[in-house]
Design a protein around this motif. Structure first.
Motif, PDB file in Angstrom:
ATOM      1  N   ARG A 265     -22.609   1.863  13.447  1.00 40.70           N
ATOM      2  CA  ARG A 265     -23.947   1.205  13.291  1.00 40.70           C
ATOM      3  C   ARG A 265     -23.441  -0.164  14.187  1.00 40.70           C
ATOM      4  O   ARG A 265     -24.526  -0.701  14.903  1.00 40.70           O
ATOM      5  N   ILE A 266     -22.428  -0.814  14.142  1.00 42.23           N
ATOM      6  CA  ILE A 266     -22.222  -1.865  14.985  1.00 42.23           C
ATOM      7  C   ILE A 266     -22.307  -1.518  16.602  1.00 42.23           C
ATOM      8  O   ILE A 266     -22.816  -2.314  17.161  1.00 42.23           O
ATOM      9  N   GLU A 267     -21.668  -0.424  16.887  1.00 41.96           N
ATOM     10  CA  GLU A 267     -21.800  -0.232  18.282  1.00 41.96           C
ATOM     11  C   GLU A 267     -23.250   0.223  18.795  1.00 41.96           C
ATOM     12  O   GLU A 267     -23.743   0.025  19.717  1.00 41.96           O
ATOM     13  N   MET A 268     -24.053   0.756  17.640  1.00 42.55           N
ATOM     14  CA  MET A 268     -25.578   0.679  17.934  1.00 42.55           C
ATOM     15  C   MET A 268     -26.067  -0.378  18.113  1.00 42.55           C
ATOM     16  O   MET A 268     -27.002  -0.632  19.012  1.00 42.55           O
ATOM     17  N   THR A 269     -25.988  -1.330  17.287  1.00 43.60           N
ATOM     18  CA  THR A 269     -26.570  -2.763  17.236  1.00 43.60           C
ATOM     19  C   THR A 269     -26.263  -3.329  18.662  1.00 43.60           C
ATOM     20  O   THR A 269     -27.052  -3.869  19.080  1.00 43.60           O
ATOM     21  N   ILE A 270     -25.057  -3.449  18.962  1.00 44.93           N
ATOM     22  CA  ILE A 270     -24.587  -3.921  20.293  1.00 44.93           C
ATOM     23  C   ILE A 270     -25.166  -3.443  21.402  1.00 44.93           C
ATOM     24  O   ILE A 270     -25.742  -3.983  22.442  1.00 44.93           O
ATOM     25  N   GLY A 271     -25.471  -1.970  21.384  1.00 44.92           N
ATOM     26  CA  GLY A 271     -26.136  -1.149  22.508  1.00 44.92           C
ATOM     27  C   GLY A 271     -27.493  -1.731  22.536  1.00 44.92           C
ATOM     28  O   GLY A 271     -28.229  -1.701  23.609  1.00 44.92           O
ATOM     29  N   MET A 272     -28.224  -1.950  21.364  1.00 44.44           N
ATOM     30  CA  MET A 272     -29.829  -2.376  21.112  1.00 44.44           C
ATOM     31  C   MET A 272     -29.803  -3.572  21.840  1.00 44.44           C
ATOM     32  O   MET A 272     -30.843  -3.990  22.327  1.00 44.44           O
ATOM     33  N   ALA A 296     -29.059 -17.217  21.541  1.00 48.71           N
ATOM     34  CA  ALA A 296     -30.591 -16.940  21.577  1.00 48.71           C
ATOM     35  C   ALA A 296     -30.985 -15.789  21.499  1.00 48.71           C
ATOM     36  O   ALA A 296     -31.889 -15.180  20.992  1.00 48.71           O
ATOM     37  N   CYS A 297     -30.150 -14.888  22.405  1.00 50.04           N
ATOM     38  CA  CYS A 297     -30.590 -13.420  22.419  1.00 50.04           C
ATOM     39  C   CYS A 297     -30.149 -12.602  21.207  1.00 50.04           C
ATOM     40  O   CYS A 297     -31.062 -11.794  20.908  1.00 50.04           O
ATOM     41  N   VAL A 298     -29.320 -12.997  20.349  1.00 50.12           N
ATOM     42  CA  VAL A 298     -29.118 -12.570  19.114  1.00 50.12           C
ATOM     43  C   VAL A 298     -30.159 -12.713  18.185  1.00 50.12           C
ATOM     44  O   VAL A 298     -30.636 -11.996  17.224  1.00 50.12           O
ATOM     45  N   ILE A 299     -30.886 -14.029  18.298  1.00 52.54           N
ATOM     46  CA  ILE A 299     -31.808 -14.379  17.427  1.00 52.54           C
ATOM     47  C   ILE A 299     -33.168 -13.594  17.779  1.00 52.54           C
ATOM     48  O   ILE A 299     -33.711 -12.996  17.039  1.00 52.54           O
ATOM     49  N   LEU A 300     -33.181 -13.416  19.132  1.00 48.77           N
ATOM     50  CA  LEU A 300     -34.397 -12.610  19.705  1.00 48.77           C
ATOM     51  C   LEU A 300     -34.178 -11.198  19.399  1.00 48.77           C
ATOM     52  O   LEU A 300     -35.249 -10.485  18.919  1.00 48.77           O
ATOM     53  N   HIS A 301     -32.996 -10.552  19.286  1.00 45.12           N
ATOM     54  CA  HIS A 301     -32.959  -9.280  18.769  1.00 45.12           C
ATOM     55  C   HIS A 301     -33.329  -9.177  17.239  1.00 45.12           C
ATOM     56  O   HIS A 301     -33.983  -8.123  16.888  1.00 45.12           O
ATOM     57  N   ASN A 302     -32.789  -9.892  16.545  1.00 48.88           N
ATOM     58  CA  ASN A 302     -32.960 -10.059  15.015  1.00 48.88           C
ATOM     59  C   ASN A 302     -34.801 -10.022  14.835  1.00 48.88           C
ATOM     60  O   ASN A 302     -35.273  -9.313  13.882  1.00 48.88           O
ATOM     61  N   ILE A 303     -35.140 -10.837  15.543  1.00 52.04           N
ATOM     62  CA  ILE A 303     -36.794 -10.949  15.409  1.00 52.04           C
ATOM     63  C   ILE A 303     -37.458  -9.626  15.906  1.00 52.04           C
ATOM     64  O   ILE A 303     -38.343  -9.160  14.994  1.00 52.04           O
ATOM     65  N   THR A 305     -36.047  -6.749  15.871  1.00 49.63           N
ATOM     66  CA  THR A 305     -35.676  -5.780  14.858  1.00 49.63           C
ATOM     67  C   THR A 305     -36.536  -5.668  13.594  1.00 49.63           C
ATOM     68  O   THR A 305     -37.169  -4.792  13.258  1.00 49.63           O
ATOM     69  N   ILE A 306     -36.763  -7.214  13.007  1.00 48.48           N
ATOM     70  CA  ILE A 306     -37.380  -7.194  11.796  1.00 48.48           C
ATOM     71  C   ILE A 306     -38.887  -6.944  11.911  1.00 48.48           C
ATOM     72  O   ILE A 306     -39.432  -6.153  11.240  1.00 48.48           O
ATOM     73  N   ARG A 307     -39.274  -6.944  13.215  1.00 50.30           N
ATOM     74  CA  ARG A 307     -40.877  -6.638  13.636  1.00 50.30           C
ATOM     75  C   ARG A 307     -41.062  -5.164  13.919  1.00 50.30           C
ATOM     76  O   ARG A 307     -42.037  -4.606  14.064  1.00 50.30           O
TER      77      ARG A 307
END
Length: 348
Positions: A265-272, A296-303, A305-307
């Motif tokens: 799952r962490i490999e998939m998340t880094i890939g995303m 900043a990119c991590v924050i945008l990724h989480n936003i 993903t949440i959306r």
């Protein structure tokens, strides 16, 4: 909840209405049984989020809160955000991104830096360990992947390439002989990044980054109930479980398989993360600015993903081409007893 009252007042909400809302939340508890004290404990359970308060009401209050928190970004940097979106979220080749950056004026570059700093201020709202949900739900999500018990996160490092810095250039050369920032990332089963360490040169080993991070200290003090999963680049600790290096047939092999499947799952998340934010393929800035952009990119990724935003390309989860998996560190592996107990109790 002090942040909410502050934001309501500064958004022009009359004091009498602020007091009405305060009374509604006085001594309230979430459906999960946690006393309300911070926004990050708003969790929706089967019986509603807070007894007597509708989900729509909470959404309205949260909108007021976020409207105030992001006011600086929306007002002062509105045009810059549109430009930064083209740069950070660009799905084109890095050549096109670099071409776009080359024509930027110095003023525009400064504005991009301001947007990055503004996004960083939201770090502790969107990147929370072990997560915004109760720990029980986080463990259940990880357990559903491959039956590994008690997991509250998976961790790995990833190298973000950068141009050769003018200061301490050798420190940033990693084992694959290119300059990079070695970034430690932790995620949950939903591909949400719950912790990020973006400050270490590429020559620093994953195990050292984890050993010196604040989260490791908190784990050592018993502040979390659950385990992290890591690869063999980390020491096996009571709270950081790694695979057996030479597993015996039977339980140890099944343990390793469950560990590997969950850790994917962490490999998939880094890939995303890298698929969504193509600028991370190579950052042509100083190491300090590179670290800010990564966060900043991590924050945008989480936003995103949440959306439920669609990932622009299918992430490659087989291996991170910019990250090596070296031999296990020589640190004392004092988590072997915990690993053996889990192996015996759950994988026999």
């Amino acid at each position: 909840m002090g942040e909410l009252w502050y934001c309501m007042r500064n958004s022009g909400v009359a004091e009498k209405y602020v007091k009405v809302v305060q009374d509604m939340f006085e001594d309230s508890e979430t459906a999960a049984g946690c006393a309300i004290s911070r926004i990050d404990k708003w969790v929706q359970g089967g019986g509603g989020i807070i007894p007597g308060i509708s989900f729509e009401t909470l959404c309205l209050l949260l909108a007021v809160l976020m409207d105030r928190l992001t006011d600086e970004v929306r007002q002062e940097y509105l045009r810059t955000m549109m430009f930064a979106d083209d740069i950070l979220m660009c799905n084109e080749s890095m050549e096109k991104v670099e071409e776009c950056l080359e024509v930027c004026s110095g003023e525009k570059r400064n504005e991009i830096r301001n947007v990055t700093v503004a996004l960083k201020r939201l770090l502790y709202w969107f990147v929370v360990f072990p997560g915004h949900r109760p720990t029980r739900f986080i463990k259940e999500g990880c357990h559903k992947i491959a039956g590994f018990p008690g997991v509250i996160g998976c961790t790995d490092g990833t190298h973000i390439p950068i141009i050769a810095p003018s200061v301490n250039e050798g420190d940033y050369v990693n084992r694959k002989s290119f300059h990079s920032i070695n970034v430690q990332i932790i995620c949950d089963a939903a591909n949400i990044i719950t912790n990020v360490e973006a400050k270490w040169p590429g020559s620093v080993h994953d195990s050292q980054i984890f050993r010196e991070c604040t989260l490791s200290t908190k784990f050592g003090h018993g502040e979390f109930t659950g385990y992290l999963l890591g690869d063999r680049g980390y020491p096996c600790l009571p709270y950081l479980l790694t695979p057996y290096s030479d597993p015996e047939p039977g339980p140890q092999q099944r343990y390793n398989l469950a560990n590997c499947r969950t850790r994917a799952r962490i490999e998939m998340t880094i890939g995303m993360l890298k698929a969504r934010l193509q600028c991370l393929q190579r950052l042509r800035v100083t190491p300090e600015r590179a670290c800010d952009i990564i966060v900043a990119c991590v924050i945008l990724h989480n936003i995103a993903t949440i959306r439920g935003e669609h990932c622009p390309s299918e992430p490659n989860i087989s291996s991170d081409p910019n990250h090596e998996h070296p031999d296990p560190p020589t640190d004392i592996q004092d988590g072997s007893a915990v690993r053996d107990t889990i192996c015996h109790n759950h994988f026999f």
